[in-house]
Scaffold this active site. Structure first.
Site, short mmCIF file in Angstrom:
data_model
loop_
_atom_site.label_atom_id
_atom_site.label_comp_id
_atom_site.label_asym_id
_atom_site.label_seq_id
_atom_site.Cartn_x
_atom_site.Cartn_y
_atom_site.Cartn_z
N GLU A 22 43.99 34.62 47.53
CA GLU A 22 42.79 35.17 46.88
C GLU A 22 42.46 36.57 47.37
O GLU A 22 41.82 37.35 46.68
CB GLU A 22 41.59 34.24 47.12
CG GLU A 22 41.76 32.89 46.43
CD GLU A 22 40.61 31.94 46.71
OE1 GLU A 22 39.53 32.40 47.14
OE2 GLU A 22 40.82 30.73 46.52
N ALA A 23 42.86 36.87 48.59
CA ALA A 23 42.57 38.20 49.14
C ALA A 23 43.78 38.76 49.87
O ALA A 23 44.42 38.06 50.66
CB ALA A 23 41.37 38.13 50.09
#
Ligand code: PLP
Ligand code: CA
Length: 302
Positions: A22-23
């Site tokens: 996600e990051a």
């Protein structure tokens, strides 16, 4: 115990890295830029990652600049990055004092650049030293006493291109004459790309000088310490298993990612060569390696 050797990133394995993440946490020098020169394909790749809904965070051990100054550097290179997506070791030093309730009436002596002083000021602390002590000379003569401010309660050491004997004496007296004085290092990188074509001594050399004279070991707030990760996690609320740390240095970036439980990707566009990565004496293995950041777009993009 032998670690699993890093896998070369390829069209076969990239989905298993990319999809769950996600990051992406990006180290800056050697990954995004070299000195003040942007690395090829970075801008397009970052835009593409954002368009895929990935959060981007930038983590640098170079303490010369503050977050505000780094945001300006990104903009000047044509990349739009918000101040709160940037985690620099200068910011980490100020945040360390803040979370440890360092008293506002005490002062902080800085061996380092403007970035540390700016972060201290933003956090509400009084910094002394820094660039303005770069011109100062000591007088080594009988019956003269070197004076220092007794209200200094912390010494912060980072990369300092104007390190001199005055600063070393100042910081050393603060620490040696006050056992309660904190000794904080922004980072201990051996070398860094102060310019695009060459490596120069990093903060590790200034920190080592202070270790020598104080006979103390510093608290390190930059990579690979997990201290900065705590701020990141407060802001982004993402499980570290869904984060990928992308960096060029094994003993800072890759360790930083691994210490926090992130996936790790080594790029060979900076200080680490494939020979170093595969040397039997190297015991830090990232999950994946590739030549540069733009490979993400090359392997997965349109
Ligand atoms: N410290 C100094 C003095 C540097 O010049 C650099 C890179 O230019 C670094 C540290 C490492 O920075 P980063 O963590 O962005 O690779
Ligand atoms: Ca780097």
């Amino acid at each position: 115990t032998a670690k699993r050797a890093a896998q070369l990133l390829s069209t076969q394995n990239i989905r298993s890295l990319f999809d769950p993440v996600e990051a992406f946490l990006f180290d800056c020098d050697g990954v995004i830029w070299k000195g003040d020169k942007l690395i090829d394909g970075v801008s397009e790749t970052l835009d593409w990652l954002r368009s895929k809904g990935k959060k981007l965070v930038f983590v640098t051990n170079n303490s010369l600049k503050s977050r505000i100054q780094y945001a300006k550097k990104f903009h000047s290179l044509g990349i739009s990055v918000a101040e709160d997506e940037i985690f620099s070791s200068s910011f980490a030093a100020a945040m360390y004092l803040k979370v440890n309730n360092f008293p506002q009436e005490k002062k902080v002596y800085v061996i380092g650049g403007e970035g540390i002083l700016e972060e201290l000021q933003i956090a509400g602390f009084t910094g002394l030293g820094g660039p303005e002590d770069g011109e100062k000379r000591v007088e080594l003569k009988p019956n003269s006493l070197f004076e220092h401010d007794k209200s200094v309660g912390a010494v912060v050491v980072g990369i300092d291109p104007c390190i001199n004997y005055y600063k070393l004496q100042y910081g050393t007296l603060c620490i040696r004459e006050n056992p309660g004085c904190l000794f904080i290092a922004t980072n201990r990188d051996a070398v860094g790309h102060m310019t695009d074509l060459q490596e120069w001594p990093g903060a590790g050399s200034m920190v080592a000088a202070m270790c020598g004279s104080t006979e103390r070991e510093p608290i390190v707030v930059g990579k690979p310490s997990t201290f900065m990760m705590d701020f990141l996690l407060e802001k982004f609320h993402i499980n570290t298993s869904k984060m990928c740390m992308v960096g060029d240095r094994l003993d800072t970036d890759i360790l930083f990612g691994q210490n926090a439980g992130c996936k790790t990707l080594l790029v060979l566009s900076g200080v680490t060569t494939q020979t170093t990565l595969q040397d039997p004496s190297n015991n830090v293995q990232p999950d994946y390696y590739t030549s540069q950041v733009s490979d993400l777009l090359r392997l997965l993009g349109p």
